[in-house]
Design a protein around this motif. Structure first.
Motif, short mmCIF file in Angstrom:
data_model
loop_
_atom_site.label_atom_id
_atom_site.label_comp_id
_atom_site.label_asym_id
_atom_site.label_seq_id
_atom_site.Cartn_x
_atom_site.Cartn_y
_atom_site.Cartn_z
N SER A 117 35.16 32.18 12.87
CA SER A 117 34.98 31.60 11.74
C SER A 117 35.61 31.60 10.83
CB SER A 117 33.69 32.91 11.14
OG SER A 117 33.73 34.51 10.58
N VAL B 229 50.49 37.35 10.77
CA VAL B 229 49.82 36.25 10.58
C VAL B 229 49.18 36.34 9.07
CG1 VAL B 229 49.00 34.59 11.55
CG2 VAL B 229 49.37 36.09 13.00
N ARG C 62 29.70 36.55 12.80
CA ARG C 62 29.09 37.42 12.60
C ARG C 62 28.14 35.93 10.72
NH1 ARG C 62 31.67 42.52 10.59
NH2 ARG C 62 33.08 41.02 10.08
N ASN D 257 38.73 37.75 20.68
CA ASN D 257 39.49 37.93 19.29
C ASN D 257 39.60 38.18 18.28
OD1 ASN D 257 42.16 36.79 17.09
ND2 ASN D 257 39.84 35.76 16.35
N TYR E 70 44.40 51.79 13.28
CA TYR E 70 43.90 50.35 13.95
C TYR E 70 44.85 50.49 15.37
CZ TYR E 70 45.16 45.54 14.04
OH TYR E 70 45.21 43.92 14.55
N ILE F 173 42.89 33.65 12.69
CA ILE F 173 43.40 33.26 13.73
C ILE F 173 41.99 32.68 15.00
CG2 ILE F 173 44.68 34.15 16.03
CD1 ILE F 173 45.85 36.43 14.61
N THR G 249 46.18 35.80 7.91
CA THR G 249 45.19 35.10 7.36
C THR G 249 44.41 36.80 6.65
OG1 THR G 249 44.94 36.93 9.21
CG2 THR G 249 45.83 34.98 9.59
N1 LIG Z 1 46.32 39.10 10.45
C1 LIG Z 1 47.24 39.53 11.51
O1 LIG Z 1 48.50 39.86 10.45
C2 LIG Z 1 47.21 40.08 12.79
C3 LIG Z 1 48.21 40.89 13.46
C4 LIG Z 1 47.87 41.03 14.32
C5 LIG Z 1 46.89 41.35 15.44
N2 LIG Z 1 46.21 41.06 14.50
C6 LIG Z 1 44.32 40.72 15.55
O2 LIG Z 1 44.26 39.96 15.12
C7 LIG Z 1 42.53 38.75 15.87
C8 LIG Z 1 42.04 37.81 14.40
O3 LIG Z 1 42.68 38.91 13.45
P1 LIG Z 1 42.70 37.75 11.81
O4 LIG Z 1 43.82 38.17 11.11
O5 LIG Z 1 42.38 36.30 12.03
O6 LIG Z 1 42.01 38.50 10.94
P2 LIG Z 1 40.04 37.33 9.98
O7 LIG Z 1 41.03 36.66 9.09
O8 LIG Z 1 40.01 38.83 9.38
O9 LIG Z 1 39.54 36.75 11.19
C9 LIG Z 1 38.34 37.78 11.91
C10 LIG Z 1 37.39 37.43 12.74
O10 LIG Z 1 36.87 38.04 13.29
C11 LIG Z 1 35.23 38.05 13.12
N3 LIG Z 1 35.20 39.29 13.14
C12 LIG Z 1 35.36 41.30 12.56
N4 LIG Z 1 34.68 41.73 13.33
C13 LIG Z 1 33.66 40.93 14.23
C14 LIG Z 1 32.13 40.70 14.13
N5 LIG Z 1 31.54 42.99 14.86
N6 LIG Z 1 31.63 40.67 15.27
C15 LIG Z 1 31.75 39.20 15.01
N7 LIG Z 1 32.91 39.28 14.52
C16 LIG Z 1 34.03 39.43 14.05
C17 LIG Z 1 35.10 37.42 11.42
O11 LIG Z 1 34.16 36.69 11.14
P3 LIG Z 1 32.23 37.27 10.83
O12 LIG Z 1 32.93 37.98 9.22
O13 LIG Z 1 32.34 36.09 10.16
O14 LIG Z 1 32.12 37.93 11.62
C18 LIG Z 1 36.67 36.41 11.51
O15 LIG Z 1 36.18 35.38 12.28
C19 LIG Z 1 42.35 40.36 15.83
O16 LIG Z 1 41.78 40.94 16.73
C20 LIG Z 1 43.22 41.40 14.84
O17 LIG Z 1 44.00 42.14 14.69
C21 LIG Z 1 45.98 40.29 13.36
#
Ligand SMILES: NC(=O)c1ccc[n+]([C@@H]2O[C@H](COP(=O)([O-])OP(=O)(O)OC[C@H]3O[C@@H](n4cnc5c(N)ncnc54)[C@H](OP(=O)(O)O)[C@@H]3O)[C@@H](O)[C@H]2O)c1
Length: 254
Positions: free
Chosen positions: A16, A190, A39, A88, A155, A19, A192
């Motif tokens: 949603s 990233v 969600r 993801n 984390y 990434i 986000t």
């Molecule tokens: N951004 C960074 O700097 C970074 C760096 C390294 C790794 N990562 C990893 O990259 C991945 C994506 O992160 P992001 O940066 O895109 O974060 P984000 O913008 O917060 O997005 C997280 C996504 O995961 C979904 N989500 C979270 N918990 C969930 C659950 N229990 N069930 C279903 N969906 C769930 C959220 O959707 P809903 O709230 O609608 O459920 C949202 O779509 C994660 O695994 C994160 O650890 C991110």
């Protein structure tokens, strides 16, 4: 492959926002059929409606295995199967020190970053094994390799556990299922909502100097799905950093 399109069928969890949403957009542009779970149903549906590719929206929570079983069922019913499954979804945490981490904090980090991906792996593996092929992708973090952000210690630990499960699975599949590719994605910062969504709040990832654009991270993940190294670092220079870090540990003395 899908009946509605010649592209691969790709499941993305946490699609949603961030990434996951960017990867959905990138892969839609490359002709994939998508099955998306998160969600926030409205946000997910709105995003999916802009993709211009066959897409199945499955509102749900990745910490519940039954929701991921539903994802597989819907993918099979609509597209005949799954070619790529991307775990993801994930969440961060901000705590000032190791002593400030509660047992519940650690459990939530494992639930949201490790157990959720384990559910995904366990749900899709029988499907991939039956077809003797498939691409399984776990999105980890550079912090799993170099845990140098003190507030993110819990984390980093949960993502390191995810790395370990991923690497064990590769060993398990290597002999009998060489057609199943297991990819580990290691992003740096990233831009986000990740920082804003962290338990305990914290710095907005978008304001961190040098944060990678989500479009670039998604492009690199998409490029690494079917070919190239099974560890996909989304930033140039990350692997060298990890190797330098490990070499430093090997040389350090008390
Ligand atoms: N951004 C960074 O700097 C970074 C760096 C390294 C790794 N990562 C990893 O990259 C991945 C994506 O992160 P992001 O940066 O895109 O974060 P984000 O913008 O917060 O997005 C997280 C996504 O995961 C979904 N989500 C979270 N918990 C969930 C659950 N229990 N069930 C279903 N969906 C769930 C959220 O959707 P809903 O709230 O609608 O459920 C949202 O779509 C994660 O695994 C994160 O650890 C991110």
């Amino acid at each position: 492959m899908a009946g509605e399109s010649s592209g691969p069928v790709v499941v993305i969890t946490g699609a949603s926002a961030g990434i996951g949403a960017a990867l959905a957009r990138e892969l839609a542009g490359r002709g994939a059929c998508l099955v998306l779970i998160a969600r926030r149903e409205e946000l997910l549906s709105e995003m999916a409606a802009t993709l211009g590719t066959p897409v199945e929206v499955v509102p749900g929570d990745v910490t519940r295995r039954a929701d991921l079983e539903r994802v597989l069922e819907r993918a099979v019913a609509r597209f005949g199967g799954v070619d790529v499954w991307v775990n993801n979804a994930g969440r961060g945490i901000t705590r000032p020190s190791l002593e400030a981490i509660t047992p519940e904090d650690l459990e939530v980090m494992i639930r949201d970053n490790t157990r959720s991906a384990l559910h995904g792996m366990q749900v899709v593996l029988p499907h991939f094994k039956a077809r003797k092929q498939g691409v399984l992708v776990n999105v980890s973090s550079m912090l799993s390799r170099i845990p140098d952000a003190i507030p993110r210690a819990a984390y980093s630990a949960a993502k390191a556990a995810l790395n370990s499960l991923t690497e064990s699975l590769r060993s398990e599949l290597a002999k009998d299922y060489p057609g199943i590719r297991v990819v580990l994605v290691l992003p740096g910062v990233v831009a986000t909502d990740f920082g804003n969504s962290a338990i305990g709040g914290g710095v907005d990832s978008r304001t961190i100097p040098g944060a990678q654009s989500v479009e670039e991270a998604a492009r690199i993940i998409a490029d690494g799905l079917f070919t190239g190294p099974v560890d996909v670092y989304t930033r140039p220079g990350s692997l060298a950093k990890v190797l330098g870090y490990l070499e430093g540990l090997g040389r350090s003395s008390p």
